[in-house]
Design a protein around this motif. Structure first.
Motif, PDB file in Angstrom:
ATOM      1  N   GLY A  61       0.812  -1.209   0.000  1.00 49.06           N
ATOM      2  CA  GLY A  61       0.000   0.000   0.000  1.00 49.06           C
ATOM      3  C   GLY A  61       0.843   1.255   0.000  1.00 49.06           C
ATOM      4  N   ASN A  62       0.157   2.367   0.297  1.00 47.21           N
ATOM      5  CA  ASN A  62       0.820   3.662   0.329  1.00 47.21           C
ATOM      6  C   ASN A  62       0.857   4.130   1.781  1.00 47.21           C
ATOM      7  OD1 ASN A  62       0.722   6.714   0.385  1.00 47.21           O
ATOM      8  ND2 ASN A  62       1.260   6.329  -1.750  1.00 47.21           N
ATOM      9  N   GLU A  63       2.072   4.346   2.298  1.00 44.20           N
ATOM     10  CA  GLU A  63       2.230   4.634   3.730  1.00 44.20           C
ATOM     11  C   GLU A  63       1.504   5.918   4.137  1.00 44.20           C
ATOM     12  OE1 GLU A  63       6.163   4.167   5.251  1.00 44.20           O
ATOM     13  OE2 GLU A  63       5.657   5.167   7.134  1.00 44.20           O
ATOM     14  N   GLU A  64       1.627   6.967   3.314  1.00 42.54           N
ATOM     15  CA  GLU A  64       1.022   8.257   3.687  1.00 42.54           C
ATOM     16  C   GLU A  64      -0.495   8.158   3.723  1.00 42.54           C
ATOM     17  OE1 GLU A  64       2.761  10.703   5.023  1.00 42.54           O
ATOM     18  OE2 GLU A  64       4.416   9.312   4.693  1.00 42.54           O
ATOM     19  N   LEU A  65      -1.057   7.460   2.701  1.00 40.66           N
ATOM     20  CA  LEU A  65      -2.522   7.316   2.664  1.00 40.66           C
ATOM     21  C   LEU A  65      -3.006   6.490   3.856  1.00 40.66           C
ATOM     22  CD1 LEU A  65      -3.436   6.726  -1.099  1.00 40.66           C
ATOM     23  CD2 LEU A  65      -3.806   8.754   0.270  1.00 40.66           C
ATOM     24  N   LEU A  66      -2.261   5.427   4.183  1.00 38.65           N
ATOM     25  CA  LEU A  66      -2.656   4.583   5.326  1.00 38.65           C
ATOM     26  C   LEU A  66      -2.619   5.401   6.617  1.00 38.65           C
ATOM     27  CD1 LEU A  66      -0.960   1.193   4.490  1.00 38.65           C
ATOM     28  CD2 LEU A  66      -3.380   1.552   4.889  1.00 38.65           C
ATOM     29  N   LEU A  67      -1.594   6.266   6.729  1.00 37.89           N
ATOM     30  CA  LEU A  67      -1.482   7.103   7.932  1.00 37.89           C
ATOM     31  C   LEU A  67      -2.694   8.032   8.028  1.00 37.89           C
ATOM     32  CD1 LEU A  67       0.280   8.003  10.362  1.00 37.89           C
ATOM     33  CD2 LEU A  67       1.213   9.771   8.877  1.00 37.89           C
ATOM     34  N   ILE A  68      -3.072   8.640   6.884  1.00 33.75           N
ATOM     35  CA  ILE A  68      -4.239   9.551   6.892  1.00 33.75           C
ATOM     36  C   ILE A  68      -5.486   8.791   7.352  1.00 33.75           C
ATOM     37  CG2 ILE A  68      -5.790  10.900   5.412  1.00 33.75           C
ATOM     38  CD1 ILE A  68      -3.362  11.620   3.687  1.00 33.75           C
ATOM     39  N   ALA A  69      -5.668   7.564   6.797  1.00 37.87           N
ATOM     40  CA  ALA A  69      -6.864   6.781   7.104  1.00 37.87           C
ATOM     41  C   ALA A  69      -6.954   6.480   8.598  1.00 37.87           C
ATOM     42  CB  ALA A  69      -6.846   5.484   6.306  1.00 37.87           C
ATOM     43  N   VAL A  70      -5.845   5.997   9.179  1.00 36.76           N
ATOM     44  CA  VAL A  70      -5.883   5.636  10.602  1.00 36.76           C
ATOM     45  C   VAL A  70      -5.963   6.899  11.454  1.00 36.76           C
ATOM     46  CG1 VAL A  70      -4.747   4.288  12.412  1.00 36.76           C
ATOM     47  CG2 VAL A  70      -4.505   3.586  10.046  1.00 36.76           C
ATOM     48  N   LYS A  71      -5.223   7.931  11.027  1.00 39.26           N
ATOM     49  CA  LYS A  71      -5.173   9.181  11.809  1.00 39.26           C
ATOM     50  C   LYS A  71      -6.580   9.799  11.948  1.00 39.26           C
ATOM     51  CE  LYS A  71      -3.347  12.973  10.201  1.00 39.26           C
ATOM     52  NZ  LYS A  71      -2.317  13.755   9.512  1.00 39.26           N
ATOM     53  N   ASN A  72      -7.363   9.780  10.848  1.00 35.29           N
ATOM     54  CA  ASN A  72      -8.715  10.359  10.905  1.00 35.29           C
ATOM     55  C   ASN A  72      -9.557   9.657  11.974  1.00 35.29           C
ATOM     56  OD1 ASN A  72      -8.236  12.179   8.909  1.00 35.29           O
ATOM     57  ND2 ASN A  72      -9.192  10.979   7.272  1.00 35.29           N
ATOM     58  N   ILE A  73      -9.450   8.331  12.017  1.00 30.62           N
ATOM     59  CA  ILE A  73     -10.267   7.567  12.969  1.00 30.62           C
ATOM     60  C   ILE A  73      -9.790   7.817  14.406  1.00 30.62           C
ATOM     61  CG2 ILE A  73     -10.883   5.205  13.663  1.00 30.62           C
ATOM     62  CD1 ILE A  73     -10.793   4.504  10.642  1.00 30.62           C
ATOM     63  N   VAL A  74      -8.450   7.837  14.582  1.00 27.10           N
ATOM     64  CA  VAL A  74      -7.896   8.072  15.926  1.00 27.10           C
ATOM     65  C   VAL A  74      -8.210   9.515  16.374  1.00 27.10           C
ATOM     66  CG1 VAL A  74      -5.787   8.079  17.328  1.00 27.10           C
ATOM     67  CG2 VAL A  74      -6.076   6.382  15.533  1.00 27.10           C
ATOM     68  N   SER A  75      -8.126  10.439  15.426  1.00 29.37           N
ATOM     69  CA  SER A  75      -8.403  11.843  15.740  1.00 29.37           C
ATOM     70  C   SER A  75      -9.875  12.014  16.169  1.00 29.37           C
ATOM     71  CB  SER A  75      -8.070  12.681  14.507  1.00 29.37           C
ATOM     72  OG  SER A  75      -8.808  13.841  14.480  1.00 29.37           O
ATOM     73  N   ASN A  76     -10.780  11.279  15.496  1.00 32.84           N
ATOM     74  CA  ASN A  76     -12.204  11.318  15.900  1.00 32.84           C
ATOM     75  C   ASN A  76     -12.371  10.788  17.318  1.00 32.84           C
ATOM     76  OD1 ASN A  76     -13.270  12.398  13.629  1.00 32.84           O
ATOM     77  ND2 ASN A  76     -13.965  10.475  12.724  1.00 32.84           N
ATOM     78  N   ALA A  77     -11.670   9.652  17.592  1.00 31.75           N
ATOM     79  CA  ALA A  77     -11.785   9.035  18.923  1.00 31.75           C
ATOM     80  C   ALA A  77     -11.378  10.049  19.993  1.00 31.75           C
ATOM     81  CB  ALA A  77     -10.915   7.787  18.985  1.00 31.75           C
ATOM     82  N   CYS A  78     -10.277  10.789  19.741  1.00 37.65           N
ATOM     83  CA  CYS A  78      -9.820  11.792  20.712  1.00 37.65           C
ATOM     84  C   CYS A  78     -10.773  12.988  20.748  1.00 37.65           C
ATOM     85  CB  CYS A  78      -8.417  12.284  20.360  1.00 37.65           C
ATOM     86  SG  CYS A  78      -7.178  11.002  20.417  1.00 37.65           S
ATOM     87  N   LYS A  79     -11.232  13.376  19.537  1.00 38.77           N
ATOM     88  CA  LYS A  79     -12.055  14.595  19.431  1.00 38.77           C
ATOM     89  C   LYS A  79     -13.409  14.420  20.128  1.00 38.77           C
ATOM     90  CE  LYS A  79     -13.743  15.816  15.249  1.00 38.77           C
ATOM     91  NZ  LYS A  79     -13.740  16.333  13.881  1.00 38.77           N
ATOM     92  N   TYR A  80     -14.039  13.231  19.936  1.00 38.15           N
ATOM     93  CA  TYR A  80     -15.411  13.078  20.440  1.00 38.15           C
ATOM     94  C   TYR A  80     -15.483  12.576  21.883  1.00 38.15           C
ATOM     95  CZ  TYR A  80     -16.965  14.135  15.756  1.00 38.15           C
ATOM     96  OH  TYR A  80     -17.195  14.788  14.586  1.00 38.15           O
TER      97      TYR A  80
END
Ligand code: ADP
Length: 469
Positions: free
Chosen positions: A349-368
């Motif tokens: 896969g693509n490392e940067e895209l994978l980071l964005i994908a996981v980061k969005n979910i983790v960021s939501n977990a922290c945000k909400y």
């Protein structure tokens, strides 16, 4: 060549072959029948003459000749010649004076064989056979024109020719009408499809009542139209939402600038306006960035750089990334029982895209979640890599779970800022990596987002087995 013409010609060709086979076998068997019949009649005639000749005490050749000329069986221009064992002609008769049959030594020798000899001489059918009466063997050669038989064959030829041409003509005409009927539904479907455009995409092809291949084709096209309509509508909604999201900060910037430019302001006021504009521009910039990421992930996957990525290395970048987003965010990583070999943690896969994908979910977990904490665990199950992001946030209503992956969809009361694009981007990226996201959430208890990704080792096995990854 049109399909209608092709079907017509194919149909006519099949009929041509069938008619040819039937007509030629009818003609062949009729011809054989005629030959057998004339052979039988000529043989009978020859045997009768031989018997009469063998009774020389009662019949002399002249009397036999008279009898031969008196018998008017349907044999025209009959000729009878009789040969003794020394190939001498001992008797001859012909309806036509001076008419003889071409008989040579080879004919006589063959006639003495086990079977009658049959041949033709001019218009005549001729048989030569060996007859022995009163211990005297003679070769009888009898020939005649089989007028009735030949007339019948002539008539049969005419009937066959007319039937053949007629049959072929009917096949051509029938094939033409038949193929027209067969292709009419295609034309109808094509006309209906032609009338459908982006403006009336809700229109569907009439399937009719009978269940056949055309109904199947219509249903397939209708399903395609359903998908097209859905994606058109989604695209329309996306553009409307994106424009609205972009317009809001732009309008705010514009009105702030207009108001402050109406008259001279003090330095503090200018600073206040610039501060507010700065926030709007930052908002615009992050929205544009996420839209760009979305366009990248939904574009041509062939354009994305693919390599072997270690998923644990991607996850290790998360805490730093999240702190940069908000210093209150906290991520704890749990790498449980992982296999010792490095291969098991590799993903194509693509490392940067994978980071964005996981980061969005983790960021939501922290945000909400109120404690702004997310727990990220890594596990492997049956060659599938599973990244679990858990939080103790407010949870998501069950009815909202399928919708949160749609662009611009925001569950909850909207108090916490966001664009509603993060999860749709994550979902696109994970699908691009042939993975899947499963959400498990309980209201007021928390949520768990499981990201399932195929391990590179598994994909390699698949491609070795000839299955395209
Ligand atoms: P955004 O967070 O910018 O609104 P997302 O696409 O990331 O957009 O999320 C869509 C919606 O899903 C959010 O508006 C939120 O209501 C809900 N959501 C996502 N993650 C969580 C979570 N961990 N806890 C509760 N709700 C969540």
């Amino acid at each position: 060549m049109g399909v209608r013409l092709q079907i017509t010609l194919l149909f006519a060709l099949i009929v041509f072959v069938i008619l040819s086979l039937v007509c030629s076998s009818v003609y062949f068997f009729s011809y054989q029948n005629r030959v057998n019949s004339i052979r039988k009649r000529l043989t009978n005639r020859a045997i009768t003459t031989a018997r009469l000749l063998s009774h020389s005490e009662i019949f002399n050749p002249q009397l036999v000749q008279k009898i031969d000329s008196a018998t008017t069986v349907a044999l025209l221009n009959k000729t009878i010649q009789v040969y003794d064992s020394k190939d001498n002609m001992i008797y001859a008769f012909s309806d036509v004076m001076g008419d003889t049959l071409p008989v040579n030594k080879s004919v006589l020798d063959q006639a003495r064989g086990p079977n009658n000899l049959y041949f033709t001489s001019g218009e005549k059918d001729v048989i030569a056979c060996h007859v022995s009466t009163n211990n005297v063997g003679v070769v009888m050669v009898a020939g005649a024109i089989d007028k009735d038989g030949k007339d019948n064959m002539k008539q049969l030829r005419l009937i066959i020719l007319i039937s053949f041409i007629g049959g072929l003509f009917i096949a051509l005409a029938g094939g033409y009408f038949f193929s027209g009927g067969l292709l009419r539904p295609i034309r109808k479907i094509a006309d209906e499809v032609n009338e459908i455009s982006a403006k009336n995409l809700a229109r569907r092809i009439n399937k009719g009542n009978i269940e056949d291949e055309w109904t199947y084709l219509s249903s397939t096209l209708n399903n395609l139209l359903n998908r097209l309509q859905e994606s058109f509508e989604m695209q329309g909604r996306f553009i409307a939402n994106a424009s609205h999201e972009l317009l809001t900060p732009l309008t705010s910037i514009l009105s702030q600038l207009e108001v402050s430019l109406q008259r001279e302001r003090v330095a503090g006021q200018y600073q206040q306006v610039m501060q507010s504009i700065y926030l709007d521009v930052r908002h615009l910039s992050s929205l544009t960035q996420i839209l760009l990421d979305l366009a990248k992930a939904s574009g041509n996957p062939a354009g994305i750089e693919i390599s072997l990525v270690r998923i644990d290395e991607v996850l290790l970048r998360l805490p730093g990334e999240l702190i940069r987003q908000n210093e209150n965010y906290f991520v704890s990583l749990i790498f449980g029982d992982l296999p010792p070999e490095e291969e098991a943690l590799l993903i194509f896969g693509n490392e940067e895209l994978l980071l964005i994908a996981v980061k969005n979910i983790v960021s939501n977990a922290c945000k909400y979640s109120a404690d702004h904490k997310a727990v990220v665990s890594l596990g492997i199950q049956k060659k599938e890599i599973i990244v679990r992001v858990t939080d103790k946030g407010p949870g998501i209503p069950q009815a909202d779970i399928p919708k949160i992956f749609q662009p611009f969809y925001r569950a909850g009361d909207g108090e916490i800022p966001g664009f509603g694009l993060g999860l749709s981007l994550s979902s696109l990226i994970i699908k691009l990596h042939k993975g899947n996201i499963v959400v498990d959430s309980e209201l007021n208890a928390g949520s768990c987002f499981s990201i399932l990704l195929p391990a590179a080792a598994d994909l390699k096995e698949l491609s070795n087995a000839g299955i395209q990854s």
